[in-house]
Scaffold this motif. Structure first.
Motif, PDB file in Angstrom:
ATOM      1  N   ILE A  11     -25.124   4.901  -1.897  1.00  0.00           N
ATOM      2  CA  ILE A  11     -25.686   4.288  -1.388  1.00  0.00           C
ATOM      3  C   ILE A  11     -26.457   3.785  -0.346  1.00  0.00           C
ATOM      4  O   ILE A  11     -27.894   3.542   0.098  1.00  0.00           O
ATOM      5  CB  ILE A  11     -25.454   2.415  -1.536  1.00  0.00           C
ATOM      6  CG1 ILE A  11     -24.501   2.390  -3.267  1.00  0.00           C
ATOM      7  CG2 ILE A  11     -26.322   1.260  -2.352  1.00  0.00           C
ATOM      8  CD1 ILE A  11     -24.115   1.357  -3.834  1.00  0.00           C
ATOM      9  N   VAL A  12     -25.492   3.194   0.665  1.00  0.00           N
ATOM     10  CA  VAL A  12     -26.240   3.571   2.005  1.00  0.00           C
ATOM     11  C   VAL A  12     -26.965   4.657   2.953  1.00  0.00           C
ATOM     12  O   VAL A  12     -28.214   4.423   3.022  1.00  0.00           O
ATOM     13  CB  VAL A  12     -24.957   3.059   2.922  1.00  0.00           C
ATOM     14  CG1 VAL A  12     -25.736   2.817   3.921  1.00  0.00           C
ATOM     15  CG2 VAL A  12     -25.096   1.368   2.319  1.00  0.00           C
ATOM     16  N   LEU A  13     -26.111   5.821   2.443  1.00  0.00           N
ATOM     17  CA  LEU A  13     -26.870   6.848   3.287  1.00  0.00           C
ATOM     18  C   LEU A  13     -28.161   7.174   2.814  1.00  0.00           C
ATOM     19  O   LEU A  13     -29.010   7.792   3.537  1.00  0.00           O
ATOM     20  CB  LEU A  13     -25.786   7.891   3.575  1.00  0.00           C
ATOM     21  CG  LEU A  13     -24.488   7.385   4.366  1.00  0.00           C
ATOM     22  CD1 LEU A  13     -23.051   8.964   3.880  1.00  0.00           C
ATOM     23  CD2 LEU A  13     -25.247   6.838   5.473  1.00  0.00           C
ATOM     24  N   PRO A  14     -28.369   8.235   1.806  1.00  0.00           N
ATOM     25  CA  PRO A  14     -29.444   8.296   1.400  1.00  0.00           C
ATOM     26  C   PRO A  14     -31.154   6.800   1.658  1.00  0.00           C
ATOM     27  O   PRO A  14     -31.861   7.872   2.621  1.00  0.00           O
ATOM     28  CB  PRO A  14     -30.005   8.261  -0.232  1.00  0.00           C
ATOM     29  CG  PRO A  14     -28.331   8.309  -0.922  1.00  0.00           C
ATOM     30  CD  PRO A  14     -27.629   7.322   0.357  1.00  0.00           C
ATOM     31  N   VAL A  15     -30.352   5.506   1.945  1.00  0.00           N
ATOM     32  CA  VAL A  15     -31.468   5.149   2.230  1.00  0.00           C
ATOM     33  C   VAL A  15     -31.836   5.446   3.822  1.00  0.00           C
ATOM     34  O   VAL A  15     -32.888   5.100   4.520  1.00  0.00           O
ATOM     35  CB  VAL A  15     -31.061   2.989   2.079  1.00  0.00           C
ATOM     36  CG1 VAL A  15     -32.276   2.630   2.573  1.00  0.00           C
ATOM     37  CG2 VAL A  15     -31.125   3.517   0.690  1.00  0.00           C
ATOM     38  N   PHE A  16     -30.447   4.879   4.450  1.00  0.00           N
ATOM     39  CA  PHE A  16     -31.198   5.238   5.599  1.00  0.00           C
ATOM     40  C   PHE A  16     -31.389   6.884   6.106  1.00  0.00           C
ATOM     41  O   PHE A  16     -31.960   6.618   6.910  1.00  0.00           O
ATOM     42  CB  PHE A  16     -30.124   4.753   6.395  1.00  0.00           C
ATOM     43  CG  PHE A  16     -29.538   2.698   6.450  1.00  0.00           C
ATOM     44  CD1 PHE A  16     -30.115   1.981   7.730  1.00  0.00           C
ATOM     45  CD2 PHE A  16     -29.489   2.629   5.744  1.00  0.00           C
ATOM     46  CE1 PHE A  16     -30.689   0.680   7.461  1.00  0.00           C
ATOM     47  CE2 PHE A  16     -28.628   1.098   5.374  1.00  0.00           C
ATOM     48  CZ  PHE A  16     -29.740  -0.137   5.926  1.00  0.00           C
ATOM     49  N   GLY A  17     -30.949   7.006   5.535  1.00  0.00           N
ATOM     50  CA  GLY A  17     -31.309   8.673   5.640  1.00  0.00           C
ATOM     51  C   GLY A  17     -32.898   9.403   5.947  1.00  0.00           C
ATOM     52  O   GLY A  17     -32.819   9.780   6.594  1.00  0.00           O
TER      53      GLY A  17
END
Length: 313
Positions: A11-17
């Motif tokens: 959930i988190v890494l693609p967004v902040f990526g």
């Protein structure tokens, strides 16, 4: 445990990526500041309003006003707001007006560029209605409170009121919310070619918002003289605000998804409106810009923490 952490990372890494991609694109000169401004304007004025209109016009709105939901969020927001103002005055020796900027930065979340993509990814369509209902009053409530506090010493003039009302009336995000809600109430939905056009614009909202945020972080950066207050503001925004909201969701019972949306909304980093307000008054610019950059970078870890606490993943 490992499975849960892996699901949270998805959930988190693609967004902040995507935010990192935007930052790196600006860092190496692949995208200019002029293009950055244009993309941000497209996201704020067209893509996100289209996404909000599409979601609200096709969703079922609650029959009663969710007062407990709103009270839980805003009580936490103003708790963080007040603590930031107190610290600015007592710990960092800032003026009363600059203390308001610190408070606004600690209580006002980055809803458009981070909140919408991340919360929809975490909760899917089920989280859309509580998300956009909160967005509908988030900026007006926080901006009115900050403006009243900023103008308090000089008197809240008629010109200031008119300027504030005009800014809110013409805000594209709010127009998208009210148009979507009205379409849902009247049972009107876009069909055929107009619907395809709305769908295409709405689909661009998430990736463009995240890239745009990354581009803006390169521009604003952090200023050394304001790192201590910025760190304090970031701690209030990323930890204290969502913790207060989390506690209040037990006082005001609500569906688990609504509670989760409120907490994640509170856990978003400081919004760019803090910087814009500081620029408007010419005070607290360093602290507000540093808080945006610092809280966004730290949010990679704190949002993962709150997803774990909420059992999302």
């Amino acid at each position: 445990m490992l499975n849960t952490l892996a699901e949270i990372a998805v959930i988190v890494l693609p967004v902040f990526g995507m935010v990192a991609v935007g930052y790196l694109a600006a860092k190496v000169g692949l995208v200019s500041e002029r293009a950055s401004d244009g993309l941000a304007e497209f996201v704020f004025s067209l893509a996100v309003p289209a996404l909000i209109f599409k979601t609200l016009s096709e969703s079922s709105l609650p029959e009663a006003q969710p007062w407990g939901y709103w009270i839980s969020y805003f009580a936490g927001a103003f708790f963080a707001f007040g603590l930031a103002m107190l610290a600015a005055r007592r710990l960092f020796g800032r003026s009363r007006q600059e203390a308001v900027i610190h408070g606004f930065a600690a209580g006002q979340a980055n809803t458009v560029f981070v909140g919408v993509p991340l919360i929809l990814k975490a909760y899917g369509p089920e989280g859309a209605v509580p998300l956009f209902l909160l967005i509908a009053i988030h900026l007006p409530v926080m901006l009115v409170a900050a403006t009243v506090l900023m103008e308090g010493s000089a008197g809240f003039s008629r010109a200031t009121v008119l300027k504030l009302v005009k800014a809110l009336a013409l805000n594209p995000i709010l127009i998208g919310i009210y148009a979507g809600a009205l379409a849902r109430i009247l049972g009107v939905q876009a069909t055929g070619i107009p619907r395809q056009m709305v769908d295409l614009i709405a689909a661009a909202a998430t990736p463009c918002a995240l890239i745009s945020l990354g581009l803006s972080l390169k521009r604003y950066g952090m200023t050394g003289g304001d790192l201590a207050p910025s760190a304090f503001i970031s701690a209030l925004k990323l930890l204290v605000h969502p913790a207060a909201v989390f506690a209040l969701t037990f006082v005001f019972p609500m569906p688990p998804v609504w509670a989760g949306v409120a907490v994640l909304f509170a856990a978003m980093p400081s919004g760019i409106n803090g910087y814009l307000l500081a620029q408007r008054y010419g005070i607290g610019v360093g602290a507000s810009t540093s808080a945006v950059s610092m809280s966004t970078g730290l949010a990679v870890f704190t949002v993962a923490l709150w997803l774990y606490v909420l059992g999302v993943g």
